[in-house]
Design a protein around this motif. Structure first.
Motif: not given
Lengths: 316, 463
Positions: A52-58, A65-67, A79-81
């Motif tokens: 989804s191209g959001t790995a860095v922001a996450f 990455p916990v479920q 915060d995640n658009p």
């Protein structure tokens, strides 16, 4: 039509399509995670964020990455658009701005989704199953598309809504397929094993295309057939070629109604022609990931051309 | 509704309806109305409260009723006032004869904040400065109507007039079958015709009319989009318009399109950063040049605000006599101007009995309702008035008429006012109806929606 109005319509459709993709991503992730991990070092959930191209922001906000965190991030996080909540809020806000370009039913569908979203946000998380959230999202996306289809005047506003929808959907299909790439990357050896098949099937299920695939190709699930189905088969409603047909159809309608062609039509026709000539073998030769990345870039640049030509208001 | 303890004739049927309605049904209907408002998206955001931007304005289901005869007189009075106000505006931006004749102090006009020097000498198409005149009225007796205030710039609330009616018709169709109620739904069409009738001199085709809004954060945005929708015109923001050569254009998906008439819901100060506030992002650079050279019409015309000032208000009856040679049909509320020494003395001595208002205030802000205030509040306000007497006027609290209103305990009388919307273009007209605002708090005289007021449907009965 005012360029700003067209822009808002375009983004209503994109946002809702994007919300649906976030939900589908969660669906893919949760199904894949039900399978015992055999890759050792790589989390399947991470693949969702990569795709989804959001790995860095996450990573910045939550770390590992916990479920549960991924659920928060992809569904609730403002915060995640690209989260479901952000997308539905954006779509509803855009709709409020162009209330006059929508029917009561379309407005109602969006506004109801927004009001229910606020309810969900107030509900304790322990009471919300992931499947409830994903189904809720898809139901509202379907309702919105239904009202657009059933009640909206077939004018240029309708074309801009559909352009947004098809451009976003083609991008999303490509990204969802890319999840598969990230999951499989560690070892090419798994291709053709039971794990491989399970993952492809999961992807199909998440796209509500499992049964349709069997109708089209019979029993056996292979990488080649699935790639053909999701990229090149015009029968598949979410395939890249179907989306490009939609983009071309609506751009052509605009050109006819406005008696004027623009660089957007030319660009879309070229993209379409490229897909029409492709064979699955070509795609695998280029590399699935490489092909998908290139496609995502090209649709993005088509989106930019559509923006410059119709939505920015700078056309003279 | 009552006069000398008897039910006034226009309310006779409503009284039966009201008595026959069980409390549960009333509550159900109230909830239904609220759901309808929410679904349609009729909301009212209040500035500076930071609350729910989707706040609903309270809606009272008990309608307010006028007979045909009552209305006919009101209508004549309102039209008379709207014509005089426009004559005044053309005059004070022209030769200023009313000032020369000594009928109104020049200071009130030429030193007024709302007086726009940039349009001096300019006569807008058809000689109209204020195209939508909203006149706030209260009733104190069977034949006594007083004008509280004139709104010559961008009076809001007309969407409530239309939506209140729509919702009442949906919820109580029987009432509409039993009573012959004049329709108000021609308003948008009349407004569109009015706006088209003041197209600029250089427009030689079917005029393109747009509504200019500050945007969707504005509290009246719903109304702006509602009117654009019903008139079938574009709702634009400043960023959608640009000036090129002698004309104004809007940005469309097919390229630039010329705009002839702008019904702006943006204040003067913001419409052209080159001419007024340079920090405005809401306006269109160069718009005023095009306007003054006859390339576009702006409704209401910049500068119209000088006529709806609360100090200028006291002179409107004088304007009617001066320009029209007629006696005013509607009365002004007696008003003391704190700028005058004698008046200030009176106001100081009687502050606890009076309503004291800022000259430029609106929305129920910056005012004192003497009888409803504490000693300390009165004293504090006195200080403010003495510090700047020019900025204040005072009026008596009139014995305002009340209308039955559904409240928690049942039905109770509540104070109301009325704002009809008079359209001025080639002709002068208004639809039979207006916005009735109601003070929902017991005893309150303040009907502003920003102060907890509500709205109700307004009926004019056919002959």
């Amino acid at each position: 039509m005012l360029s700003r109005t067209a822009d808002n319509l375009f983004w209503i459709a994109r946002s809702i399509e994007r919300a649906e993709t976030a939900a589908r991503l969660l669906e893919v992730g949760s199904r894949i995670s039900l399978l015992p991990s055999i890759h050792g070092y790589r989390s399947e959930w991470d693949s969702l964020l990569q795709a989804s191209g959001t790995a860095v922001a996450f990573g910045k906000k939550y770390g590992d990455p916990v479920q549960r965190n991924i659920e928060s991030f992809l569904f609730f996080d403002r915060d995640n658009p690209s989260s479901v909540a952000s997308c539905i809020t954006t779509a509803r806000e855009n709709a409020r701005i162009v209330r006059t370009a929508l029917t009561t039913q379309v407005w109602d569908a969006l506004n109801t989704a927004f009001q229910e979203l606020r309810e969900l946000e107030r509900t304790p998380r322990s009471q919300l199953e992931l499947s409830v959230l994903t189904e809720w999202t898809m139901r509202h996306a379907a309702m919105l598309r239904g009202t657009i289809d059933a009640t909206l005047l077939r004018n240029d506003g309708w074309d801009f809504l559909n352009l947004g929808c098809f451009l976003e959907r083609s991008d999303n299909t490509a990204r969802l397929m890319d999840v598969k790439y990230y999951v499989l990357l560690p070892k090419v050896d798994y291709v053709g094993t039971g794990v491989d098949t399970y993952q492809w099937t999961t992807l199909l299920r998440a796209m509500s295309a499992h049964r349709a695939f069997h109708w089209a190709y019979g029993g056996e699930v292979t990488a080649g057939k699935i790639a053909h189905f999701l990229i090149l088969n015009p029968q598949c409603p979410r395939s890249l070629i179907t989306c490009m047909q939609g983009v071309n159809l609506h751009l052509d309608r605009l050109a006819r109604n406005y008696s004027k062609t623009t660089p957007a039509q030319e660009k879309a026709r070229n993209l379409m022609a490229g897909l029409a000539e492709l064979r699955v073998d070509d795609i695998f030769e280029e590399g699935l990931h490489e092909f998908l990345s290139r496609f995502i870039r090209e649709t993005a640049s088509l989106g930019a051309v559509v923006h410059d030509t119709y939505l920015s208001g700078d056309l003279r | 509704m009552y006069h000398k303890d008897a039910v006034r004739p226009p309310y006779a049927r409503l009284e039966d309806w009201m008595r026959a309605m069980p409390a549960e049904l009333r509550q159900m209907k109230q909830a239904e109305a609220e759901a309808l408002f929410r679904r349609i998206g009729i909301t009212f955001a209040v500035y500076g409260e930071g609350g729910d931007p989707d706040r609903l304005i309270p809606f009272d289901m008990f309608p307010r009723v006028f007979t045909a005869t009552e209305w006919a007189r009101l209508e004549r009075g309102i039209k008379q006032r709207a014509r005089a106000l426009n004559a005044f505006l053309v005059d004070v931006y022209g030769r200023g004869e009313i000032v020369r004749a000594g009928r109104i102090p020049g200071r009130l006009v030429y030193l007024n904040e709302a007086y726009e020097k940039t349009v001096v000498g300019f006569v807008p198409p058809k000689g109209v400065y204020s195209h939508i005149v909203g006149i706030d009225l209260v009733r104190t007796g069977p034949d006594d109507f007083f004008v509280l205030e004139d709104n010559c710039r961008t009076p809001s609330g007309v969407s409530y007039m239309l939506e209140n009616r729509e919702i009442m018709m949906r919820m109580f169709p029987d009432l509409f079958r039993e009573n012959r109620i004049e329709p108000v739904d021609s308003y948008p069409e009349k407004l569109r015709r009015t706006l088209a009738s003041v197209a600029p001199a250089k427009c030689n085709h079917e005029p393109t009319v747009v509504i200019l809004t500050p945007g969707h954060f504005n509290s009246a945005y719903y109304e702006h989009s509602f009117l654009a929708d019903l008139m079938g015109v574009e709702l634009v923001e400043g960023q959608d318009l640009f000036v090129e050569g002698e004309f104004v254009f809007m940005r469309t998906t097919e390229g630039p399109r010329r705009v002839d008439v702008i019904y702006r819901r943006v204040d003067d100060a913001f419409i052209d950063p080159l001419c007024f506030r340079p920090d405005s992002m809401l306006g269109v650079p160069g718009l005023m040049d095009v306007y003054r050279s006859g390339g576009v019409s702006i409704c209401s015309a910049p500068g119209a605000g000088v006529a709806d000032d609360k100090a200028v208000y006291t002179y409107v009856p004088e304007m009617i006599r001066f320009y029209l040679g007629e006696e005013p049909i509607l009365k002004n509320v007696p008003t003391w101007q704190c700028a005058k020494e004698d008046d200030l003395k009176y106001v100081q001595e009687h502050m606890a009995e009076l309503v004291v208002k800022e000259v430029h205030g609106s929305g129920g802000y910056g005012m004192l309702v003497g009888p409803a205030s504490t000693k300390d509040q009165v004293a504090a306000f006195r200080e403010r008035v003495l510090a700047d007497p020019h900025n204040y006027i005072a009026q008596p609290t009139l014995a305002l008429s009340t209308t039955p209103t559904f409240v928690a305990e049942g039905i109770a009388p509540r104070h109301v006012d009325l704002r009809p919307y008079c359209l001025v273009g080639e002709g002068v007209e208004l639809v039979p109806g207006g916005l009735t605002r109601v003070a929902l708090k017991d005893g309150s005289l303040v009907v502003n929606s920003s102060q907890g007021g509500g709205v109700k449907d307004t009926w004019v009965l056919a002959e």
